[in-house]
Design an enzyme around this catalytic site. Sequence first.
Site, PDB file in Angstrom:
ATOM      1  N   SER A   1       0.849  -1.197   0.000  1.00  0.00           N
ATOM      2  CA  SER A   1       0.000   0.000   0.000  1.00  0.00           C
ATOM      3  C   SER A   1       0.883   1.245   0.000  1.00  0.00           C
ATOM      4  O   SER A   1       2.107   1.166   0.152  1.00  0.00           O
ATOM      5  CB  SER A   1      -0.926   0.027   1.228  1.00  0.00           C
ATOM      6  OG  SER A   1      -0.167   0.126   2.431  1.00  0.00           O
TER       7      SER A   1
ATOM      8  N   ILE B   1       3.184   4.410  -0.442  1.00  0.00           N
ATOM      9  CA  ILE B   1       4.364   4.710  -1.243  1.00  0.00           C
ATOM     10  C   ILE B   1       4.915   3.451  -1.898  1.00  0.00           C
ATOM     11  O   ILE B   1       5.301   3.459  -3.073  1.00  0.00           O
ATOM     12  CB  ILE B   1       5.441   5.392  -0.365  1.00  0.00           C
ATOM     13  CG1 ILE B   1       4.988   6.806   0.015  1.00  0.00           C
ATOM     14  CG2 ILE B   1       6.781   5.444  -1.095  1.00  0.00           C
ATOM     15  CD1 ILE B   1       5.919   7.521   0.978  1.00  0.00           C
TER      16      ILE B   1
ATOM     17  N   SER C   1      12.225   9.727   6.608  1.00  0.00           N
ATOM     18  CA  SER C   1      11.152  10.696   6.817  1.00  0.00           C
ATOM     19  C   SER C   1      11.774  12.029   7.213  1.00  0.00           C
ATOM     20  O   SER C   1      12.911  12.078   7.706  1.00  0.00           O
ATOM     21  CB  SER C   1      10.215  10.212   7.936  1.00  0.00           C
ATOM     22  OG  SER C   1       9.289  11.218   8.304  1.00  0.00           O
TER      23      SER C   1
ATOM     24  N   TYR D   1       8.377   6.989  16.500  1.00  0.00           N
ATOM     25  CA  TYR D   1       8.599   7.005  15.054  1.00  0.00           C
ATOM     26  C   TYR D   1       9.797   7.880  14.711  1.00  0.00           C
ATOM     27  O   TYR D   1      10.671   7.476  13.922  1.00  0.00           O
ATOM     28  CB  TYR D   1       7.337   7.515  14.358  1.00  0.00           C
ATOM     29  CG  TYR D   1       7.430   7.587  12.855  1.00  0.00           C
ATOM     30  CD1 TYR D   1       7.441   6.425  12.088  1.00  0.00           C
ATOM     31  CD2 TYR D   1       7.487   8.806  12.192  1.00  0.00           C
ATOM     32  CE1 TYR D   1       7.503   6.480  10.696  1.00  0.00           C
ATOM     33  CE2 TYR D   1       7.556   8.873  10.817  1.00  0.00           C
ATOM     34  CZ  TYR D   1       7.558   7.707  10.075  1.00  0.00           C
ATOM     35  OH  TYR D   1       7.628   7.771   8.694  1.00  0.00           O
TER      36      TYR D   1
ATOM     37  N   SER E   1      -0.721   8.791   1.719  1.00  0.00           N
ATOM     38  CA  SER E   1      -0.636   7.334   1.701  1.00  0.00           C
ATOM     39  C   SER E   1      -1.535   6.778   2.799  1.00  0.00           C
ATOM     40  O   SER E   1      -2.198   7.527   3.513  1.00  0.00           O
ATOM     41  CB  SER E   1       0.808   6.880   1.921  1.00  0.00           C
ATOM     42  OG  SER E   1       1.201   7.142   3.254  1.00  0.00           O
TER      43      SER E   1
ATOM     44  N   LYS F   1      13.389   6.752  12.894  1.00  0.00           N
ATOM     45  CA  LYS F   1      13.895   7.377  11.672  1.00  0.00           C
ATOM     46  C   LYS F   1      15.221   8.089  11.911  1.00  0.00           C
ATOM     47  O   LYS F   1      16.095   8.092  11.034  1.00  0.00           O
ATOM     48  CB  LYS F   1      12.851   8.351  11.109  1.00  0.00           C
ATOM     49  CG  LYS F   1      11.558   7.681  10.658  1.00  0.00           C
ATOM     50  CD  LYS F   1      11.809   6.640   9.573  1.00  0.00           C
ATOM     51  CE  LYS F   1      10.510   6.026   9.054  1.00  0.00           C
ATOM     52  NZ  LYS F   1      10.733   5.058   7.965  1.00  0.00           N
TER      53      LYS F   1
END
Length: 284
Positions: free
Chosen positions: A16, A18, A139, A152, A188, A156
């Site tokens: 799904s 990107i 990101s 998150y 997305s 990253k």
Amino acid sequence: ENELRGKVIWVTGASSGIGEELAYQLSKIGALLAISARREDELEKISSLSKEDILVLRLDLTDRSSHEAATNSVLKHFGKIDVLVNNGGRSQRSLFVDTNLDVYSAIMELNYLGTISLTKHVLNHMIQRKKGKIVTVSSVMGIMGAPLASGYCASKHALQGFFNSLRTELTDYPEISIINICPGPVQSKIIQNVFTENLAKSIENSGDQSHKMPTDRCVRLTLVSAANDLEEAWISDHPYLAVCYLWQYAPTWAWWLMNRMGKRRIQNFKSGVDADASYSRKKK
């Protein structure tokens, strides 16, 4: 198109968002594709709509013991891997004070450890061939910090540090490229599958996503970056891109600004509006 046509490209997280769009655009270019994700049924849907020479390979990034066998499967099918696109991962929407530490463990296991584990096996092959590209979808959260995404952001930041360090270890292999892609908010499905304050809970309302960059544009710019061996690419609209520059060149101003923008982000989330709702959009 000329740089990537005919190349064997392995895309993780391809079911799904990107990753799915990468599969479609690479197929149109004429790349030879291996597409992976946990949801094999979604991958089969993509392969049926694309060219025939696509290997569908179920992959769980958290199952590190399976990564060597998965790599060997791609090599057996195509004979080589020219490009690995590390796209698999999940985001987060929860405040640290409300979040179980098991969530942070799961984020790091998937986004960070799973990614570098797969990279290790593929890189061994690329070192033998003395060429290849490792493209990692990081990101803008790997550059800055933001509320509701502390885990998150940490994962990253870890990827940024790892791949920037790895690049310096590969100076004897000038034809192996380490490429970090840092998208901002994108239309997305990542928000529908985010980690929340506990592992069993899903997000109740993902909110309107229309203000974000279209997925096809993000992917197009990602492929341009990969084809041209850019070491790092920030792919975002303003004001998020401007904030990245502040974090890079004027961090004290960035901290001040994020303290104010962060309040709005939390308010958006608690009121059911997408946390990344544009801060510059005029009210109707």
